[in-house]
Design an enzyme around this catalytic site. Structure first.
Site, PDB file in Angstrom:
ATOM      1  N   ASP A  95       0.796  -1.228   0.000  1.00 15.51           N
ATOM      2  CA  ASP A  95       0.000   0.000   0.000  1.00 15.51           C
ATOM      3  C   ASP A  95       0.829   1.279   0.000  1.00 15.51           C
ATOM      4  O   ASP A  95       0.301   2.361  -0.241  1.00 15.51           O
ATOM      5  CB  ASP A  95      -0.943   0.020   1.213  1.00 15.51           C
ATOM      6  N   HIS A  96       2.130   1.187   0.256  1.00 17.37           N
ATOM      7  CA  HIS A  96       2.956   2.390   0.414  1.00 17.37           C
ATOM      8  C   HIS A  96       3.657   2.832  -0.871  1.00 17.37           C
ATOM      9  O   HIS A  96       4.044   3.993  -0.985  1.00 17.37           O
ATOM     10  CB  HIS A  96       4.025   2.151   1.484  1.00 17.37           C
ATOM     11  N   ASP A 160       4.151  -1.075  11.340  1.00 13.20           N
ATOM     12  CA  ASP A 160       3.657   0.252  11.008  1.00 13.20           C
ATOM     13  C   ASP A 160       3.028   0.809  12.276  1.00 13.20           C
ATOM     14  O   ASP A 160       2.308   0.090  12.982  1.00 13.20           O
ATOM     15  CB  ASP A 160       2.619   0.184   9.881  1.00 13.20           C
ATOM     16  N   ARG A 448      -1.193  12.334  10.259  1.00 14.85           N
ATOM     17  CA  ARG A 448       0.023  13.112  10.520  1.00 14.85           C
ATOM     18  C   ARG A 448       0.107  14.308   9.580  1.00 14.85           C
ATOM     19  O   ARG A 448      -0.334  14.247   8.440  1.00 14.85           O
ATOM     20  CB  ARG A 448       1.267  12.232  10.348  1.00 14.85           C
ATOM     21  N   SER A 643       6.451   7.454  12.656  1.00 13.74           N
ATOM     22  CA  SER A 643       6.371   6.131  12.061  1.00 13.74           C
ATOM     23  C   SER A 643       7.240   5.111  12.794  1.00 13.74           C
ATOM     24  O   SER A 643       8.224   5.454  13.440  1.00 13.74           O
ATOM     25  CB  SER A 643       6.804   6.216  10.599  1.00 13.74           C
ATOM     26  N   ARG A 645       9.151   3.091  11.351  1.00 12.29           N
ATOM     27  CA  ARG A 645      10.207   2.662  10.425  1.00 12.29           C
ATOM     28  C   ARG A 645      11.553   2.451  11.121  1.00 12.29           C
ATOM     29  O   ARG A 645      12.141   3.368  11.686  1.00 12.29           O
ATOM     30  CB  ARG A 645      10.330   3.646   9.256  1.00 12.29           C
TER      31      ARG A 645
END
Length: 754
Positions: A95-96, A160, A448, A643, A645
């Site tokens: 999806d990213h 995520d 965000r 995030s 990440r």
């Protein structure tokens, strides 16, 4: 039938016994959060009571979810673990990596061309190791999880930070870095400090223009972006019962913006309705059998101050619609007061874009509420003054909304229907109407709004609101428009006042979809070959990190002293850099390029102490690395906010940063640093941040004695030869110190497997 129903039945079969035992050990009634935590202990039935905010505890999550940007690094790490398949149900969602530009069909086609190498890699790894794979266009990970995998009383982790969305269906769903996920995929326990508990009592009922989104916008205003750190937020009360399941998901989703470990609601009728509407009657039937174990004990909710560490009360009857921003999701302003505030702060009043969707607000109910506003504009011949973009949450949502005429309403306003993907929410937006750093305003229903987040422009003022409020403000084209009191002028010069939004919780004709985009893995994937080209710029097989020697922590140079907010977006940007998420060397070229240098207030411009010249952060760091010099990064409060990440930890580690010393950490980032074998330290005295000078060298004088609950001593040698000695705290326990000594948590797993 639901996915993994046998696993869910097993969870439910053990829950009553484990919760009853935990209640006996704790000696008092339990919150829902405690029930789920104690029923998911790695060792099974509880044998002791844990102290909130102090005890590290091993848990056994039920499942894992990964999105394509983070899955690359997570699965590259898993491939080193030496396992034949994942130990718990796991899914990957693409999806990213889909950029929003022209519309769903051309954007998806372009993504499949430009990122085919990555998608093929993820599909093949999923097929080999027993992982469910959701193709590009299938939907946004968190909406797909809510519709297919979330279940009341379960525990899941996801790579995520907005994994917490599944709390809308009564889960404890927690965002983690990829290394945490790899532990669980490999059959290991997942470690978490037993969270504190924040209770939010909701009374009354939403009405008028107020939406579920306004609940979390208000909570963010109260708690700020770091007020939930180390805590679970549990919502309860009659107001909670009046919210839809997807509305609850919206509230939980943005719990990531207050730093909360996760957020959740107790199982109720709205969750049962959603389960049955999404073809999961079997889960609803099983949940109903243990219904009292899937919510907090009644005594807890009757006297919450006795059972939560903090209690907040919000009356939904009087709650006003809000817009939060710009540049931070906790700057809340009631809609009617925004005009005055914008003028005072010189925020642009003209709104250029209204963006609806994302994992936060892309449900069927969200789209119908926004469409009820859009329909009024169409019927009253009002031409929108802003551009519109719509991101449906899943192919099931998109297909159903198209069938029911909802998307057509937006299209009549000239809206662009983007792919069922994250798009502008994570910087995947080719915004053709802006160039350079032009100052402008957008409104969106995302979560965000950090600087550069949506379009890469540091001067885009982004405001977060509900889908219906975004629709109204985008139609007006004005940030100071208040649909509750103001009117619009239509194309015929007539004055029109918008009516209150109206939404439909669930589609009257049920959900429908032709192809949901799911690919099941092979039962035996041993024959599947995973190919990574040696010359690939997108993918790179990993090499284990070498342990940092004590001697290397003497004579460290300062890389950067970050000033103010330093999120994971500042440390490892998304947007165009997403293409390198599977290639550690290439993506390391964006390391800390968004962080503001405290000495010159510029980004990506730091002093190289070896030459005295200034250069980009990654370039200077690579020169230090070439000389074998370790470095330290210094930061402010809530360092690593945003995030999950883990690239924000892996990239500095790869380039030779050994220590990150800050006033305070965001939870996930601190854990990611630990997992990658780095030192994440905090100033014992926050004022010592001011001692750090541009030419400083650092010595960790007592690193050989690194131990649990023992601060470390840092000698700072300034450029003029003077010295300061400070203390630095840490939260490492014995197990985490072993990660550090081995070079990373993954190195320890491999050693144990061997």
């Amino acid at each position: 039938m639901a996915f993994d129903i046998d696993m869910i039945r097993e969870v439910y079969s053990q829950m009553a016994e484990r919760v009853d035992k935990a209640r006996e050990l704790v000696g008092k009634p339990l919150t829902l959060s405690e029930k789920i935590l104690y029923s998911h202990l790695w060792d099974g039935t509880p044998t002791k009571s844990f102290q909130r905010g102090k005890d590290y505890v091993d848990f056994a999550p039920d499942r894992i979810a990964c999105q394509d940007a983070t899955a690359q690094m997570a699965l590259l790490q898993f491939m080193q673990a030496g396992k034949k398949s994942v130990a718990v149900p796991t899914t990957v969602h693409c999806d990213h990596l889909i950029q929003a530009k022209q519309g769903a069909a051309p954007d998806l086609m372009r993504a499949n061309e430009t990122s085919s190498e990555v998608f093929d890699f993820l599909e093949s790894v999923s097929n080999k190791y027993g992982i469910g794979f959701w193709r590009p266009g299938a939907g946004i990970i968190h909406q797909v999880v809510l519709e297919n995998y979330a279940f009341p009383g379960g525990m899941m982790i996801g790579t995520d930070s907005h994994t917490v969305n599944a709390g809308g269906l009564g889960m404890l769903a927690i965002g983690v870095g990829g290394a945490d996920a790899v532990d669980v995929m490999a059959g290991m326990a997942w470690e978490l400090k037993f969270p504190k508990l924040i209770g939010v009592k909701l009374t009354g009922k939403l009405n008028g223009w107020t939406a579920s989104k306004d609940v979390i916008l208000k909570v963010a205003d109260i708690l700020t972006v770091k007020g939930g750190t180390g805590a679970i937020v549990e919502y309860f009360g009659p107001g909670a019962q009046n919210l839809s399941c997807t509305g609850k998901g919206t509230i939980c989703n943005m719990g990531a913006e207050i730093g909360a470990t996760t957020s959740t609601f107790g199982y109720d009728d709205s969750m049962e309705r959603f389960l049955r509407a999404t073809d999961r009657n079997d889960i609803a039937d099983e949940a109903n059998k243990i219904r009292e174990y899937l919510t907090g004990d009644s005594e807890v909710y009757e006297n919450p101050e006795q059972y939560f560490d903090q209690v907040i009360e919000i009356d939904l009857d009087t709650l006003r619609p809000h817009l939060n921003g710009p540049f931070t999701p906790d700057l809340a302003t009631p809609v009617g007061e925004l005009g005055e505030k914008a003028r005072k702060n010189d925020w642009p009043l003209k709104v250029d874009w209204g963006l609806i969707g994302s994992c936060t607000n892309s449900s069927y109910e969200d789209l119908t509420r926004a469409a009820s506003i859009a329909r009024q504009a169409v019927e009253n011949k009002i031409t929108p003054k802003s551009d519109f973009g719509i991101n449906p949450g899943s192919e099931q949502i998109r297909f159903t909304a198209e069938r029911d005429g909802i998307l057509n309403v937006f299209e009549q306003l000239g809206a662009t229907i983007f792919t069922n993907a994250c798009g502008p929410c994570i910087g995947q937006w080719d915004r053709s109407d802006r160039k350079g750093d032009e100052k402008n305003t957008i409104v969106h229903s995302f979560n965000r709004n950090f600087s550069k987040r949506a379009d890469g422009n540091p001067n885009t003022h982004a405001f977060v609101g509900s889908p219906e409020m975004v629709a109204a403000i985008a139609i007006s084209g004005r940030l100071d428009f208040d649909p509750m009191t103001d009117t619009l002028i239509n194309d015929e010069g007539q004055e029109v006042k918008l009516n209150e939004p109206r939404g439909i919780e669930l589609p009257p004709e049920g959900f429908a979809v032709d192809d949901n985009g799911y690919l099941a893995p092979k039962e035996d994937g041993s024959s599947v070959e995973v190919k990574v080209a040696e010359n690939s710029e997108r993918l790179q097989l990993l090499k284990p990190f070498e342990p940092i020697k004590d001697s290397e922590l003497q004579g460290m140079k300062l890389l950067i002293k970050a000033f103010g907010k330093c999120t994971t977006d500042h440390i490892s940007m998304a947007g165009p850099w997403l293409r390198y998420r599977g290639h550690l060397d290439n993506i390391a070229n964006n390391t800390l390029i968004g962080a503001v240098n405290a000495f010159n207030k510029q980004t990506n411009f730091v002093k190289n102490q070896m030459t005295g010249e200034y250069g980009g952060v990654p370039n200077v760091q690579r020169e230090y690395k070439a000389k074998g010099i370790k470095t330290i990064v210094v930061g402010d409060h809530n360092y690593g906010e945003g995030s999950s990440r883990e690239h924000a930890a892996m990239q500095p580690r790869f380039l030779g940063v050994a220590v990150v010393l800050v006033k305070s950490f965001a939870r996930i980032h601190e854990t990611n640093l630990k997992k990658q074998g780095m030192l994440g330290l905090t100033f014992a005295n926050e004022a010592d941040y001011d001692l750090i000078q541009e030419d400083d060298t650092f010595n960790l004088v007592d690193i050989a004695e690194f131990a649990e609950n023992k601060p470390l001593t840092i000698e700072i040698v300034h450029g003029d030869g003077s010295k300061d000695t400070i203390k630095a705290n840490h939260t490492y326990n014995d197990a985490q110190i072993k990660w550090y000594r081995e070079g990373s948590a993954l190195n320890l797993i491999k050693k144990q497997n061997a």
